[in-house]
Design a protein around this motif. Structure first.
Motif, PDB file in Angstrom:
ATOM      1  N   SER A 201      25.542  71.623  54.041  1.00 38.40           N
ATOM      2  CA  SER A 201      26.188  71.474  52.732  1.00 38.40           C
ATOM      3  C   SER A 201      27.696  71.290  52.807  1.00 38.40           C
ATOM      4  O   SER A 201      28.310  70.877  51.823  1.00 38.40           O
ATOM      5  CB  SER A 201      25.876  72.694  51.858  1.00 38.40           C
ATOM      6  N   VAL A 202      28.327  71.577  53.969  1.00 37.00           N
ATOM      7  CA  VAL A 202      29.795  71.535  54.021  1.00 37.00           C
ATOM      8  C   VAL A 202      30.329  70.141  54.323  1.00 37.00           C
ATOM      9  O   VAL A 202      31.523  69.892  54.150  1.00 37.00           O
ATOM     10  CB  VAL A 202      30.336  72.544  55.050  1.00 37.00           C
ATOM     11  N   GLY A 203      29.508  69.236  54.799  1.00 34.57           N
ATOM     12  CA  GLY A 203      29.971  67.891  55.095  1.00 34.57           C
ATOM     13  C   GLY A 203      30.747  67.799  56.407  1.00 34.57           C
ATOM     14  O   GLY A 203      31.039  68.803  57.067  1.00 34.57           O
ATOM     15  N   LYS A 204      31.100  66.585  56.778  1.00 30.73           N
ATOM     16  CA  LYS A 204      31.748  66.339  58.074  1.00 30.73           C
ATOM     17  C   LYS A 204      33.122  66.989  58.158  1.00 30.73           C
ATOM     18  O   LYS A 204      33.450  67.653  59.153  1.00 30.73           O
ATOM     19  CB  LYS A 204      31.859  64.833  58.317  1.00 30.73           C
ATOM     20  N   GLU A 205      33.963  66.808  57.134  1.00 32.02           N
ATOM     21  CA  GLU A 205      35.307  67.370  57.177  1.00 32.02           C
ATOM     22  C   GLU A 205      35.266  68.895  57.123  1.00 32.02           C
ATOM     23  O   GLU A 205      36.004  69.583  57.842  1.00 32.02           O
ATOM     24  CB  GLU A 205      36.141  66.823  56.013  1.00 32.02           C
ATOM     25  N   GLY A 206      34.406  69.431  56.289  1.00 30.69           N
ATOM     26  CA  GLY A 206      34.263  70.879  56.236  1.00 30.69           C
ATOM     27  C   GLY A 206      33.772  71.440  57.555  1.00 30.69           C
ATOM     28  O   GLY A 206      34.191  72.531  57.974  1.00 30.69           O
ATOM     29  N   CYS A 207      32.891  70.718  58.219  1.00 31.91           N
ATOM     30  CA  CYS A 207      32.386  71.142  59.532  1.00 31.91           C
ATOM     31  C   CYS A 207      33.527  71.201  60.547  1.00 31.91           C
ATOM     32  O   CYS A 207      33.650  72.166  61.307  1.00 31.91           O
ATOM     33  CB  CYS A 207      31.298  70.178  59.982  1.00 31.91           C
ATOM     34  N   ARG A 208      34.359  70.179  60.552  1.00 27.40           N
ATOM     35  CA  ARG A 208      35.479  70.144  61.502  1.00 27.40           C
ATOM     36  C   ARG A 208      36.440  71.304  61.267  1.00 27.40           C
ATOM     37  O   ARG A 208      36.816  72.017  62.209  1.00 27.40           O
ATOM     38  CB  ARG A 208      36.227  68.812  61.369  1.00 27.40           C
ATOM     39  N   VAL A 209      36.823  71.513  60.000  1.00 26.30           N
ATOM     40  CA  VAL A 209      37.761  72.595  59.674  1.00 26.30           C
ATOM     41  C   VAL A 209      37.173  73.944  60.061  1.00 26.30           C
ATOM     42  O   VAL A 209      37.853  74.805  60.646  1.00 26.30           O
ATOM     43  CB  VAL A 209      38.110  72.564  58.172  1.00 26.30           C
ATOM     44  N   CYS A 210      35.912  74.128  59.774  1.00 27.59           N
ATOM     45  CA  CYS A 210      35.263  75.410  60.038  1.00 27.59           C
ATOM     46  C   CYS A 210      35.182  75.694  61.537  1.00 27.59           C
ATOM     47  O   CYS A 210      35.530  76.786  62.001  1.00 27.59           O
ATOM     48  CB  CYS A 210      33.869  75.408  59.416  1.00 27.59           C
ATOM     49  N   LEU A 211      34.736  74.716  62.308  1.00 28.69           N
ATOM     50  CA  LEU A 211      34.566  74.935  63.751  1.00 28.69           C
ATOM     51  C   LEU A 211      35.903  75.088  64.466  1.00 28.69           C
ATOM     52  O   LEU A 211      36.016  75.888  65.413  1.00 28.69           O
ATOM     53  CB  LEU A 211      33.766  73.783  64.356  1.00 28.69           C
ATOM     54  N   GLU A 212      36.907  74.340  64.043  1.00 29.75           N
ATOM     55  CA  GLU A 212      38.226  74.486  64.677  1.00 29.75           C
ATOM     56  C   GLU A 212      38.779  75.887  64.438  1.00 29.75           C
ATOM     57  O   GLU A 212      39.381  76.489  65.349  1.00 29.75           O
ATOM     58  CB  GLU A 212      39.187  73.426  64.132  1.00 29.75           C
ATOM     59  N   LYS A 213      38.584  76.404  63.248  1.00 33.25           N
ATOM     60  CA  LYS A 213      39.028  77.770  62.991  1.00 33.25           C
ATOM     61  C   LYS A 213      38.217  78.764  63.823  1.00 33.25           C
ATOM     62  O   LYS A 213      38.767  79.716  64.386  1.00 33.25           O
ATOM     63  CB  LYS A 213      38.872  78.099  61.505  1.00 33.25           C
ATOM     64  N   ALA A 214      36.909  78.545  63.897  1.00 30.40           N
ATOM     65  CA  ALA A 214      36.057  79.445  64.667  1.00 30.40           C
ATOM     66  C   ALA A 214      36.442  79.448  66.145  1.00 30.40           C
ATOM     67  O   ALA A 214      36.474  80.508  66.786  1.00 30.40           O
ATOM     68  CB  ALA A 214      34.588  79.045  64.493  1.00 30.40           C
ATOM     69  N   VAL A 215      36.739  78.271  66.720  1.00 31.40           N
ATOM     70  CA  VAL A 215      37.150  78.187  68.128  1.00 31.40           C
ATOM     71  C   VAL A 215      38.431  78.979  68.350  1.00 31.40           C
ATOM     72  O   VAL A 215      38.581  79.719  69.337  1.00 31.40           O
ATOM     73  CB  VAL A 215      37.330  76.718  68.546  1.00 31.40           C
ATOM     74  N   GLY A 216      39.384  78.839  67.420  1.00 33.82           N
ATOM     75  CA  GLY A 216      40.639  79.567  67.553  1.00 33.82           C
ATOM     76  C   GLY A 216      40.433  81.069  67.561  1.00 33.82           C
ATOM     77  O   GLY A 216      41.157  81.804  68.256  1.00 33.82           O
ATOM     78  N   GLU A 217      39.431  81.550  66.803  1.00 30.08           N
ATOM     79  CA  GLU A 217      39.169  82.986  66.763  1.00 30.08           C
ATOM     80  C   GLU A 217      38.400  83.449  67.999  1.00 30.08           C
ATOM     81  O   GLU A 217      38.680  84.511  68.567  1.00 30.08           O
ATOM     82  CB  GLU A 217      38.387  83.325  65.485  1.00 30.08           C
ATOM     83  N   VAL A 218      37.431  82.642  68.435  1.00 29.89           N
ATOM     84  CA  VAL A 218      36.583  83.036  69.562  1.00 29.89           C
ATOM     85  C   VAL A 218      37.349  82.993  70.880  1.00 29.89           C
ATOM     86  O   VAL A 218      36.964  83.665  71.858  1.00 29.89           O
ATOM     87  CB  VAL A 218      35.314  82.144  69.606  1.00 29.89           C
ATOM     88  N   LYS A 219      38.442  82.247  70.942  1.00 27.33           N
ATOM     89  CA  LYS A 219      39.248  82.203  72.173  1.00 27.33           C
ATOM     90  C   LYS A 219      39.764  83.594  72.558  1.00 27.33           C
ATOM     91  O   LYS A 219      40.135  83.821  73.712  1.00 27.33           O
ATOM     92  CB  LYS A 219      40.420  81.247  71.997  1.00 27.33           C
ATOM     93  N   ARG A 220      39.786  84.498  71.617  1.00 34.51           N
ATOM     94  CA  ARG A 220      40.212  85.860  71.932  1.00 34.51           C
ATOM     95  C   ARG A 220      39.183  86.580  72.803  1.00 34.51           C
ATOM     96  O   ARG A 220      39.470  87.650  73.340  1.00 34.51           O
ATOM     97  CB  ARG A 220      40.414  86.650  70.634  1.00 34.51           C
ATOM     98  N   CYS A 221      37.981  85.988  72.893  1.00 34.76           N
ATOM     99  CA  CYS A 221      36.896  86.637  73.637  1.00 34.76           C
ATOM    100  C   CYS A 221      36.724  86.091  75.057  1.00 34.76           C
ATOM    101  O   CYS A 221      35.798  86.524  75.764  1.00 34.76           O
ATOM    102  CB  CYS A 221      35.564  86.447  72.892  1.00 34.76           C
ATOM    103  N   VAL A 222      37.547  85.143  75.485  1.00 32.23           N
ATOM    104  CA  VAL A 222      37.232  84.388  76.703  1.00 32.23           C
ATOM    105  C   VAL A 222      37.215  85.246  77.967  1.00 32.23           C
ATOM    106  O   VAL A 222      36.721  84.802  79.005  1.00 32.23           O
ATOM    107  CB  VAL A 222      38.206  83.209  76.875  1.00 32.23           C
ATOM    108  N   SER A 223      37.744  86.447  77.893  1.00 35.76           N
ATOM    109  CA  SER A 223      37.645  87.325  79.062  1.00 35.76           C
ATOM    110  C   SER A 223      36.304  88.053  79.093  1.00 35.76           C
ATOM    111  O   SER A 223      36.014  88.780  80.047  1.00 35.76           O
ATOM    112  CB  SER A 223      38.789  88.339  79.056  1.00 35.76           C
TER     113      SER A 223
END
Length: 654
Positions: A201-223
Motif C-alpha cells: 500500500s505504500v508505493g515505490k517512493e514510500g518503500c524507498r523512504v521507509c527502507l532507507e530509514k530502516a537501514v539507518g536505524e539497523v546499522k546500529r546493530c552491525v556488531s
C-alpha cells in the motif's frame, strides 16, 4: 450477581503464555515486535471486541488467496450510541509459501489480542506483519513515534568491522532490489544475509523512504549477529545465516501442516474466549450505570426519615390493596398509604419492563428530591431494597385538577378566585423550576392531570418522570419528543428543541382550560379547538364568551373581576404564541397576573396545529415519547392522578 473486573490484556497474556511460551522452531514465525498504542476502547465500548473479531476473520479469509490484505469494519455498538471502526492490514513476505503465510498470520492474530483494549496495535513476525488502528493508515510509510528496530544479544564471531561492511552491502542490495522489484528483495554478501519487504500500500517512493530509514536505524546493530528494522511501512532484517527462501517454495512437509493445525485450533479457542469476554463486558456496561444510579439514590436516602422499609410501605397500603388505588399510569400504580404514625402518604409502586427503569426512577428521584416549593409535590423518600421500587410522596387529598375542571358537577365547585389561585400557584411552581431551584429544570409535561390539589385547593405540580436538567449556559436542548398532545410547543414538536418556553406554552394551554372549562383536545365543528376558539373570540373582542358558563355570573358582578378574567385569557394567549421568543417567561407571567399596572403585550396568533385530528374522546389525555418528529408510536392513555410518569416505558428517551 457479582462480576469480577476484567482486564483483557492480562487474560490474553495468560493464553499466549499457555500456548506460545515456547517459540516454534520455524524461525519465520518468531515474534520480532509487538507494539500497542491508542486509547483504551473495549472497557468503554464492549462492541470493540466484537468488531475486532469480525476484522480478524475477514483478513483470514482474504489471505487464503492473497499475501497482502487491507480491510475495514464499521459497526454500531450495542449501545447504539456510537460507531466502532477498525482498519487492518496484513502482509506476508514474498518468499513465503501459502502454507507458511497462513501459519504466520494465524500466530500473529492470536498474539495481537494481548494489546486489547488498545485502539491500535501492530505485530512483526519474521515472516509477516499485522496491524489494526481506528483510522485509515494504509499509505503511511514512516512514523517518528512508532518505528523501531531490534538487535540480537549475541555478537558476531568474525571480525566486527568486516562483518559490518558485508551487512551494509547486503542491506543496500536488498533495498535496491525491493524498491525496483515490487517491494521485496533479498541479498547475500560473504556470509551476511538481508531481506527487505515493503507493504504494497505504500508505493515505490514510500518503500524507498521507509527502507532507507530502516537501514539507518539497523546499522546500529552491525556488531551483533542479527538486526531487524520494523517501520510503519516496511521491514528489514539481516543475519549471519540464511533465513529466507530463494523463491515461492512449498511448505516444509507434515511438520508445517501440524503447526498450522495447532495455530488455527488455538485461534479458534481464543475467538471463543473473546466472544465470552465481549458478552460479559456488555453485561457489565449495561448494569454499571444502573448500579451507579442506584448507589446515588441509596446514598441520598440513607437516613431513617427518607429511607423506607419495603415491609413498612407494604403494610401501610394493606399489601397494595386495590381499594387503596389513587391512580394508575404507564410506569406504575399509586396507592394511599397510612403509616404507623397516622400520616397519609401516596406510595408509587413502580412497574418496569425495560432496562430504562433505573434511568427513569433515578431521573424522578434525583430531580425532585433536591427541590422544595409549596407548589411542587414533595417526595418524602423511597424504598429500593424490596422486590420492587417504591416512591413515597406527600398525600394530596383532592387528586388532580382535571377531575374538577371536566366533571359537570365538580366543575361548579371551583369559583373564579380558586381558579385564578390555581393558575398563579402553578406559575410560581414553574418559575421556581426554571430559575429558582438549585438546578434549572424543564418539566416537559405540564397538564391538568399533573396538577394536584390539596385541602385548600392549592396547586402542586407532580410527575417529574419526563423532566430534564438544563445547564445555565445553554440556550436549548436537542432531544427526543416527550409530552402530551395538545400541550407541546410547536418548535419542540417540529425540531426537538427544548427550552423553558416549551413549559410556558403548556402553561398557556392549561390557563385557557382552567378559564374556559374545556379540554384543549375537544374539537367543536365550526369553532375548532380551544386555542382556535379563544383566539377568534379575542380578535372579535368577545372574550367573555370563552369563559366557562358557571363563572359568568360571578365575573359580571364587578369590572375588576371582568378585567382580571380578560387579563388571564390574554396571558394564556401570550403563552401559546407560535414564536417561542415572543412568549413571556414564567417570572413575567407572574407579574402580569399579580401587578395591576403591569403592561400586557398584544398577543400574536397561536399555532393552529392539526392536533384535532388526533383528539381523544372527552375525559382522556394522551402522552407520548419518540425520537422522531413524525412518528406517534408509544402513545398511551393516562389516568389521574398523575403521581405516575406520563411516558410509555416502551419508548426511547432522551
Amino acid at each position: 450477581m457479582y462480576f469480577p473486573t476484567i482486564k483483557p490484556p492480562y487474560i490474553f497474556a495468560v493464553f499466549s503464555f499457555l500456548f506460545f511460551s515456547v517459540s516454534f522452531s520455524d524461525p519465520r514465525t518468531t515474534e520480532s515486535g509487538l507494539f500497542c498504542g491508542g486509547a483504551n476502547r473495549s472497557s468503554a465500548d464492549p462492541g470493540f471486541i466484537l468488531t475486532f473479531i469480525q476484522e480478524m476473520r475477514s483478513l483470514s479469509q482474504e489471505l487464503t488467496t492473497r499475501r497482502f490484505v487491507t480491510h475495514s469494519v464499521n459497526s454500531t455498538s450495542f449501545h447504539r450510541s456510537k460507531t466502532t471502526a477498525i482498519y487492518a492490514l496484513a502482509q506476508c513476505h514474498d518468499d513465503l509459501s501459502k502454507t507458511e503465510c497462513l501459519l504466520c498470520f494465524a500466530l500473529a492474530r492470536t498474539r495481537l489480542p494481548r494489546c486489547l483494549p488498545s485502539a491500535a496495535a501492530r505485530i512483526f513476525l519474521d515472516g509477516c506483519f499485522l496491524r489494526y488502528d481506528d483510522y485509515r493508515f494504509y499509505d503511511e510509510s514512516v512514523s517518528a513515534t512508532s518505528d523501531n528496530y531490534l538487535c540480537s544479544n549475541d555478537t558476531v564471531l568474525v571480525d566486527p568491522l568486516q562483518y559490518s561492511d558485508h551487512v551494509n552491502r547486503a542491506m543496500g542490495n536488498a533495498v535496491r532490489t525491493a524498491v525496483g522489484n515490487g517491494g521485496f528483495g533479498i541479498a547475500e554478501e560473504r556470509g551476511a544475509h538481508a531481506l527487505a519487504q515493503c507493504w504494497e500500500s505504500v508505493g515505490k517512493e514510500g518503500c524507498r523512504v521507509c527502507l532507507e530509514k530502516a537501514v539507518g536505524e539497523v546499522k546500529r546493530c552491525v556488531s551483533r549477529r542479527e538486526g531487524r528494522g520494523m517501520n510503519t511501512g516496511c521491514y528489514i532484517r539481516y543475519s549471519d545465516h540464511k533465513f529466507y527462501n530463494d523463491g515461492h517454495g512449498e511448505s516444509h512437509g507434515p511438520k508445517s501442516r501440524v503447526i498450522v493445525a495447532i495455530a488455527l485450533g488455538t485461534f479458534a479457542l481464543v475467538t471463543v474466549f473473546l466472544f465470552a469476554t465481549y458478552a460479559i463486558l456488555a453485561k457489565l456496561s449495561n448494569t454499571k450505570q444502573e448500579r451507579r444510579n442506584l448507589g446515588l439514590i441509596s446514598a441520598r436516602f440513607n437516613n431513617s426519615r427518607t429511607k423506607y422499609k419495603y415491609e413498612t410501605l407494604e403494610k401501610a397500603t394493606d399489601y397494595f390493596s386495590s381499594k387503596r388505588i389513587l391512580g394508575q399510569g404507564g410506569n406504575g400504580t399509586v396507592f394511599l398509604g397510612t403509616l404507623a404514625s397516622g400520616e397519609s402518604v401516596a406510595v408509587k409502586r413502580l412497574v418496569f419492563n425495560t432496562r430504562q427503569w433505573v434511568e427513569e426512577f433515578f431521573n424522578e428521584v434525583n430531580l425532585i428530591s433536591g427541590i422544595h416549593h409549596k407548589n411542587l409535590v414533595k417526595l418524602l423518600g423511597c424504598s429500593i431494597e424490596g422486590p420492587e421500587s417504591l416512591l413515597v410522596y406527600e398525600f394530596v387529598p383532592n387528586k388532580s385538577l382535571d377531575q374538577f375542571l371536566f366533571d359537570d358537577k365538580r366543575s361548579k365547585v371551583l369559583n373564579w378566585k380558586q381558579r385564578l389561585n390555581i393558575i398563579k400557584g402553578t406559575a410560581e411552581g414553574l418559575a421556581y423550576l426554571h430559575g429558582g431551584s438549585p438546578v434549572r429544570i424543564i418539566h416537559r409535561d405540564i397538564k391538568t392531570s399533573n396538577v394536584l390539589l390539596d385541602e385548600q385547593l392549592d396547586p402542586k405540580i407532580a410527575d417529574f418522570g419526563l423532566a430534564r436538567c438544563f445547564g445555565h449556559d445553554k440556550t436549548h436542548l436537542s432531544t427526543g419528543i416527550a409530552g402530551t398532545l395538545g400541550y407541546m410547543a410547536p418548535e419542540y414538536v417540529v425540531r426537538g428543541q427544548l427550552t423553558e418556553k416549551a413549559d410556558v406554552y403548556s402553561f398557556g394551554v392549561l390557563v385557557l382550560e382552567i378559564a374556559c372549562g374545556t379540554r384543549n383536545s375537544v374539537f367543536v365543528p365550526g369553532l375548532g379547538s380551544l386555542l382556535q376558539r379563544v383566539w377568534k373570540l379575542y380578535t372579535l373582542n368577545r372574550l367573555q364568551e370563552a369563559l366557562h358558563p358557571c363563572l359568568k355570573d360571578e365575573l359580571l358582578q364587578t369590572q375588576e373581576t371582568q378585567a382580571e378574567a380578560f387579563t388571564t385569557l390574554r396571558v394564556g394567549l401570550l403563552c401559546t404564541q407560535a414564536s417561542a421568543t415572543l412568549r413571556p417567561s414564567m417570572t413575567e407571567v407572574i407579574r402580569m397576573l399579580t401587578e395591576r399596572d403591569c403592561g400586557i403585550p398584544i398577543p400574536s396568533s397561536p399555532p393552529f396545529l392539526r392536533i384535532n385530528s388526533l383528539a381523544e374522546p372527552e375525559g382522556s389525555t394522551r402522552s407520548y415519547s419518540t425520537n422522531s418528529t413524525t412518528s406517534n408510536t408509544g402513545i398511551r392513555m393516562d389516568q389521574p392522578p398523575s403521581y405516575t410518569s406520563s411516558e410509555s416505558s416502551g419508548t426511547q428517551r432522551s
